[in-house]
Write a protein that holds these residues in place. Structure first.
Motif, PDB file in Angstrom:
ATOM      1  N   GLU A 137       0.839  -1.201   0.000  1.00 19.57           N
ATOM      2  CA  GLU A 137       0.000   0.000   0.000  1.00 19.57           C
ATOM      3  C   GLU A 137       0.876   1.253   0.000  1.00 19.57           C
ATOM      4  O   GLU A 137       0.569   2.249  -0.681  1.00 19.57           O
ATOM      5  N   GLY A 138       1.972   1.206   0.751  1.00 17.95           N
ATOM      6  CA  GLY A 138       2.875   2.348   0.809  1.00 17.95           C
ATOM      7  C   GLY A 138       3.617   2.589  -0.490  1.00 17.95           C
ATOM      8  O   GLY A 138       3.987   3.710  -0.816  1.00 17.95           O
ATOM      9  N   GLY A 139       3.851   1.520  -1.250  1.00 17.76           N
ATOM     10  CA  GLY A 139       4.469   1.671  -2.566  1.00 17.76           C
ATOM     11  C   GLY A 139       5.931   1.295  -2.666  1.00 17.76           C
ATOM     12  O   GLY A 139       6.733   2.034  -3.247  1.00 17.76           O
ATOM     13  N   VAL A 140       6.328   0.130  -2.133  1.00 17.54           N
ATOM     14  CA  VAL A 140       7.712  -0.328  -2.290  1.00 17.54           C
ATOM     15  C   VAL A 140       7.936  -0.858  -3.705  1.00 17.54           C
ATOM     16  O   VAL A 140       6.985  -1.229  -4.395  1.00 17.54           O
ATOM     17  N   ASP A 141       9.186  -0.894  -4.121  1.00 21.03           N
ATOM     18  CA  ASP A 141       9.523  -1.384  -5.460  1.00 21.03           C
ATOM     19  C   ASP A 141       9.706  -2.895  -5.496  1.00 21.03           C
ATOM     20  O   ASP A 141       9.481  -3.530  -6.529  1.00 21.03           O
ATOM     21  N   LEU A 142      10.184  -3.459  -4.393  1.00 17.04           N
ATOM     22  CA  LEU A 142      10.394  -4.892  -4.289  1.00 17.04           C
ATOM     23  C   LEU A 142      10.264  -5.299  -2.834  1.00 17.04           C
ATOM     24  O   LEU A 142      10.159  -4.449  -1.947  1.00 17.04           O
ATOM     25  N   LEU A 143      10.257  -6.594  -2.580  1.00 13.84           N
ATOM     26  CA  LEU A 143      10.168  -7.116  -1.216  1.00 13.84           C
ATOM     27  C   LEU A 143      11.453  -7.850  -0.863  1.00 13.84           C
ATOM     28  O   LEU A 143      12.039  -8.528  -1.704  1.00 13.84           O
ATOM     29  N   LEU A 144      11.863  -7.698   0.388  1.00 14.69           N
ATOM     30  CA  LEU A 144      13.068  -8.359   0.874  1.00 14.69           C
ATOM     31  C   LEU A 144      12.727  -9.177   2.113  1.00 14.69           C
ATOM     32  O   LEU A 144      12.347  -8.641   3.145  1.00 14.69           O
ATOM     33  N   LEU A 145      12.847 -10.500   1.990  1.00 19.66           N
ATOM     34  CA  LEU A 145      12.664 -11.398   3.132  1.00 19.66           C
ATOM     35  C   LEU A 145      14.055 -11.657   3.689  1.00 19.66           C
ATOM     36  O   LEU A 145      14.876 -12.297   3.032  1.00 19.66           O
ATOM     37  N   GLU A 146      14.340 -11.136   4.877  1.00 26.22           N
ATOM     38  CA  GLU A 146      15.729 -11.177   5.326  1.00 26.22           C
ATOM     39  C   GLU A 146      15.948 -11.799   6.703  1.00 26.22           C
ATOM     40  O   GLU A 146      15.098 -11.739   7.576  1.00 26.22           O
ATOM     41  N   THR A 147      17.110 -12.444   6.815  1.00 26.22           N
ATOM     42  CA  THR A 147      17.591 -13.037   8.057  1.00 26.22           C
ATOM     43  C   THR A 147      16.647 -14.113   8.590  1.00 26.22           C
ATOM     44  O   THR A 147      16.400 -14.194   9.796  1.00 26.22           O
ATOM     45  N   PHE A 148      16.115 -14.922   7.705  1.00 24.65           N
ATOM     46  CA  PHE A 148      15.292 -16.065   8.105  1.00 24.65           C
ATOM     47  C   PHE A 148      16.198 -17.260   8.399  1.00 24.65           C
ATOM     48  O   PHE A 148      17.191 -17.481   7.709  1.00 24.65           O
ATOM     49  N   ARG A 149      15.834 -18.022   9.413  1.00 21.86           N
ATOM     50  CA  ARG A 149      16.583 -19.233   9.751  1.00 21.86           C
ATOM     51  C   ARG A 149      15.727 -20.492   9.662  1.00 21.86           C
ATOM     52  O   ARG A 149      16.249 -21.588   9.498  1.00 21.86           O
ATOM     53  N   HIS A 150      14.415 -20.327   9.797  1.00 23.73           N
ATOM     54  CA  HIS A 150      13.506 -21.469   9.774  1.00 23.73           C
ATOM     55  C   HIS A 150      12.998 -21.660   8.347  1.00 23.73           C
ATOM     56  O   HIS A 150      12.330 -20.792   7.784  1.00 23.73           O
TER      57      HIS A 150
END
Length: 201
Positions: A137-150
């Motif tokens: 809704e805010g208007g990001v250009d891409l998504l970053l899923l970061e620092t996941f361990r599971h």
């Protein structure tokens, strides 16, 4: 998206939490809430990263999901915090007059440990869905899923993200001595819809 499809390397920003801590935001509160309470400090971090040459900056929303924010008494501010995070970062980009992309930062929920029951899966998915909805809704250009361990949790996050967003998605995993690096990567490269895969310490 154009950036992820290009063959040239691109530079991402530095650690937001570490930078905010250095500016006086302490760990007894949610760093993400600084989007509402100390926006000038968040903006200053973005500005320093852009000045250093970052091609991509991340919103200050790494822990801005309801499950993490509930530990700081602000789980009712998920949408508000994420929208503010996008607004602050976007303004920093516009003020710089540089061609910088904005990634919506999404971190783990803190609830994924060992086997996940159907009930836990539903709760985790809902948390990701709420946060991603606000970032988009805010208007990001891409998504970053970061620092996941599971592994199961990052798969859930990826599934929700791809259901809601057709643009670029970057996945960054953090590995410990308990797991098998090669096995994890074989699992991750099979995730559908991922544009980029990286390692986060």
């Amino acid at each position: 998206m154009q950036l992820l499809k290009s063959e040239r390397p691109f530079l991402m920003d530095g650690a937001m939490g570490t930078s905010l801590y250095a500016k006086g935001c302490f760990i007894n509160s949610a760093f993400d809430e600084a989007n509402l309470t100390q926006p000038s400090k968040v903006a200053a971090v973005h500005e320093s990263h852009i000045a250093a040459g970052a091609d991509v900056i991340e919103t200050n929303t790494f822990s801005a999901n309801s499950l993490i924010l509930s530990k700081y008494g602000c789980c009712n501010k998920v949408r508000e915090i994420n929208l503010a995070g996008v607004k602050i970062a976007r303004q920093a980009i516009e003020d710089s007059r540089k061609n910088v992309f904005l990634a919506g930062s999404i971190g783990p929920t803190g609830e994924a440990m060992g086997y996940l029951s159907e009930h836990a899966i539903t709760i985790i998915q809902a948390a990701f869905r709420e946060q991603i909805s606000a970032l988009l809704e805010g208007g990001v250009d891409l998504l970053l899923l970061e620092t996941f361990r599971h592994l199961h949790e990052v798969k859930l996050a990826m599934q929700v993200a791809r259901e809601m967003f057709s643009g670029g998605i970057i996945v960054q995993m953090s590995f410990t001595d308990e797991g098998c690096l090669q096995g994890m990567f074989l699992f991750l490269v099979r995730l559908k819809g991922m544009a980029s895969l990286g390692i986060s310490d």
